[in-house]
Design a protein around this motif. Structure first.
Motif, short mmCIF file in Angstrom:
data_model
loop_
_atom_site.label_atom_id
_atom_site.label_comp_id
_atom_site.label_asym_id
_atom_site.label_seq_id
_atom_site.Cartn_x
_atom_site.Cartn_y
_atom_site.Cartn_z
N GLU A 171 0.83 -1.20 0.00
CA GLU A 171 0.00 0.00 0.00
C GLU A 171 0.87 1.26 0.00
OE1 GLU A 171 -4.18 -0.49 0.49
OE2 GLU A 171 -2.75 -1.14 -1.04
N MET A 172 2.02 1.19 0.69
CA MET A 172 2.94 2.33 0.68
C MET A 172 3.51 2.58 -0.71
SD MET A 172 4.95 1.51 4.26
CE MET A 172 6.16 2.84 4.06
N VAL A 173 3.78 1.50 -1.45
CA VAL A 173 4.25 1.65 -2.83
C VAL A 173 3.17 2.30 -3.68
CG1 VAL A 173 4.94 0.40 -4.91
CG2 VAL A 173 5.88 -0.28 -2.69
N PHE A 183 10.91 -2.04 -1.71
CA PHE A 183 9.93 -3.11 -1.54
C PHE A 183 10.58 -4.47 -1.84
CE2 PHE A 183 6.02 -5.39 -3.21
CZ PHE A 183 5.38 -5.50 -1.98
N THR A 184 11.36 -4.52 -2.93
CA THR A 184 12.03 -5.76 -3.32
C THR A 184 13.10 -6.16 -2.30
OG1 THR A 184 11.63 -5.23 -5.64
CG2 THR A 184 13.29 -6.92 -5.17
N LEU A 454 -6.94 -0.66 -1.17
CA LEU A 454 -7.70 0.57 -1.36
C LEU A 454 -7.24 1.30 -2.62
CD1 LEU A 454 -8.48 -0.14 1.52
CD2 LEU A 454 -8.15 2.26 2.15
N PRO A 455 -8.12 2.12 -3.22
CA PRO A 455 -7.74 2.88 -4.42
C PRO A 455 -6.66 3.91 -4.09
CG PRO A 455 -9.93 3.52 -3.68
CD PRO A 455 -9.54 2.34 -2.86
N PRO A 456 -5.70 4.12 -4.98
CA PRO A 456 -4.60 5.06 -4.72
C PRO A 456 -5.08 6.46 -4.35
CG PRO A 456 -4.12 3.74 -6.66
CD PRO A 456 -5.52 3.42 -6.28
N LYS A 457 -6.15 6.94 -4.95
CA LYS A 457 -6.57 8.32 -4.65
C LYS A 457 -7.11 8.44 -3.23
CE LYS A 457 -11.15 8.06 -6.96
NZ LYS A 457 -11.94 8.68 -8.05
N THR A 464 -6.30 4.73 5.45
CA THR A 464 -5.72 3.39 5.41
C THR A 464 -6.75 2.27 5.55
OG1 THR A 464 -5.29 3.48 7.79
CG2 THR A 464 -3.52 4.20 6.31
N ASP A 465 -8.03 2.62 5.69
CA ASP A 465 -9.04 1.58 5.85
C ASP A 465 -10.37 2.05 5.29
OD1 ASP A 465 -10.15 -0.84 6.57
OD2 ASP A 465 -10.24 -0.42 8.72
#
Length: 573
Positions: A171-173, A183-184, A454-457, A464-465
């Protein structure tokens, strides 16, 4: 043969003085076994779910050797056999699709072979219920041994947990707060030892359920896989199963209604996975124990969560073990348990936990100062879930537990993935995300896709929820205000199939209500226009979809409910 020795089930194979006895003995001797191992001593089957495709169970070859040591020490004859292994991280479309198939493998392997008692080696999420279900249908002396959790993940000076860290960082990405390179890098840091997920996900939850049910030796739930004490437990398990055969201590003497009630309350106290609901319902069904979905709410919903573990809290399973593990938790709620319930070590649950110490009150809170109050599984009902749906309040956002919002509907997981990142999608944090056709029949297999990203926007706002509703499951490592297991599912024609974009849905966890604000007349009109999905044409998929029960019944196959015992089958030659 010694006339003073009891006649074992295995002697229908190895004790015969005829042509077939020659066949059974002679061929197994090709592995180098001396004749006296076939003299009537208990033959112990070690049911092994080892597979390199099941990372959580990748160390089970070694674990089995320690079990064998114990069996030999106690005067038994161990014989290891493989069954289908269900790797949650690799198996598609979902390991849950094959839980019942693996249980059939276990059941028939036990019944069809010269076995007097069984050790179940299990770890990854679905291997535990599959083995319990299959063995329950045979009802021989049986003991469980989990593989243990991994050591804590370590990334840039912080602990990260299996699954939970993945959901957080992904979600942070998507929100632009973490690079893909970072992330990797976390991949090799999260899983740095053998074992299963070290959060209180489904693997750790089910290992805890095995111990709470009395089906394993104490400390089974939490000893890390890399800790030599896990091997010690395996050796002691091997010793104990021989004694259980001598005492004829069968599963039916352990898995009583009282044992399941203990497990439900313990699941609440540890903040366990919602997947435990569907699995224990299925195991109870195999044992002939009456257990209902509503029992989870009535027995466990008011039990406080005492364990500060991810995904609901901060710590991980390694910390949980050092703090005292499951015995310390069960001691705190002893007044809620059936303390006289039997266990496989010959003692009662009460005796096993009587002197259990707690070494860290940050990890395992005292009952008077719980981590979260009334944190057990809540069962919701209403016109959207006539047969029930579940939510885990301890993993949800408190401000969303009473919510009314506009539905944004996704007919399939593919449609969800295709639309969720679209900036033109008409959605905000007040909406209710609805995912259909991901239940037992619909996926098929009821995949862990209920915790929809969740959608990026919305993420960019710092949200966050959101409330999410589906007929799917979610990983025990996941979190959020997520309503799961909606029954009947959409693919079976449940009300979820009739929800449309813009419908208003009310969630009221305190009053156990899940309501679709659409008139009965309009729902009837929609139902008349609804078309059932085309069922699979062949193979296991067809058998599964034709016979799987709905989530509120445990999603077992209808013809597998109950057991057949373990009578000696007809001769093979």
């Amino acid at each position: 043969m010694d006339p003073k020795k009891p006649v074992r089930r295995s002697q229908a194979w190895f004790g015969r003085q005829d042509r077939d006895g020659f066949v059974h003995r002679s061929w197994i001797k090709n592995q180098g076994y001396p004749h006296d191992l076939l003299d009537g001593r208990p033959v112990i089957g070690i049911c092994n779910t080892w597979s390199e495709l099941t990372p959580c169970n990748g160390h089970f070859r070694e674990l089995a050797e320690f079990v064998k040591r114990g069996v030999y020490e106690a005067g038994g004859f161990p014989l290891e056999f493989p069954v289908m292994s269900l790797g949650e991280t690799q198996l598609r479309p979902t390991a849950m699709l094959f839980r019942n198939l693996a249980s059939m493998d276990v059941e028939e392997s036990i019944r069809g072979n010269p076995i007097d008692g069984v050790v179940l080696l299990m770890g990854c999420d679905k291997t535990t219920p599959a083995l319990l279900m299959g063995a329950a249908s045979c009802d021989l002396p049986t003991i469980g041994l989990s593989g243990g959790p991994m050591l804590n993940g370590k990334f840039r000076g912080k602990d990260i947990g299996s699954g939970t860290g993945v959901w957080q960082m992904s979600e942070m990405v998507r929100a632009g707060e973490m690079t893909m390179d970072e992330f990797t890098q976390a991949e090799s840091c999260m899983h740095r030892s053998k074992g299963s997920c070290m959060t209180m996900g489904t693997a750790s939850t089910m290992a805890s359920m095995v111990e709470a049910l009395g089906m394993s030796l104490p400390e089974n739930a939490a000893i890390p896989a890399a800790d030599t004490r896990r091997n010690r437990l395996a050796q002691l398990t091997g010793r104990r199963i021989v004694e259980m055969v001598n005492d004829d201590l069968r599963m039916s003497k352990i898995l009583t209604r009282q044992a399941f009630e203990n497990a439900i309350r313990t699941n609440a106290a540890i903040g366990g996975s919602t997947n435990a609901v569907i699995h224990l319902l299925a195991v109870a069904g195999r044992m002939g124990v009456e257990l209902k979905l509503d029992d989870w709410d009535q027995l466990g919903s008011q039990v406080p969560c005492l364990v500060d573990l991810q995904p609901s809290g901060r710590f991980l399973m390694e910390d949980f073990f050092y703090a005292g593990g499951l015995p310390a938790v069960m001691k705190e709620i002893r007044h809620l348990l059936h303390a006289d319930a039997a266990t496989v070590n010959g003692k009662s649950i009460g005796e096993n936990i009587a002197d259990a110490p707690c070494w860290n009150r940050e990890v395992i809170r005292p009952l008077a100062e719980p981590f979260k109050p009334a944190a057990g599984i809540a069962v919701l009902r209403g016109n959207l879930a006539p047969d029930g749906a579940v939510i885990k309040p301890s993993a949800a956002s408190e401000h969303l537990l009473q919510h009314r919002g506009r539905a944004v509907v996704f007919e399939s997981i593919e449609e969800f993935h295709a639309r969720i990142d679209d900036e033109t999608l008409d959605i905000d944090e007040h909406c209710v995300m609805v995912l259909k056709n991901c239940g037992p029949k619909g996926y098929p297999g009821m995949a862990e896709v209920g915790n929809m990203p969740l959608p990026p926007k919305v993420l960019r706002k710092g949200i966050t929820d959101m409330v999410r509703i589906s007929d799917a499951r979610m990983s025990g490592t996941a979190y959020g205000t997520v309503v799961l297991h909606t029954s009947p599912e959409a693919a079976a024609g449940g009300p979820l199939a009739l929800v449309k974009d813009g419908d208003v849905i009310e969630l009221d966890v305190a009053n156990r209500r899940l309501h679709l604000e659409v008139s009965d007349a309009e729902l009837a009109r929609r139902r008349a226009a609804w078309q059932a999905p085309v069922p699979p044409a062949r193979g296991w998929y067809k058998v599964y979809v034709d016979h799987v029960q709905q989530a509120h019944l445990g999603a077992d196959l209808d013809f597998l409910v109950g057991g057949s015992g373990a009578p000696v089958p007809r001769d093979s030659h």
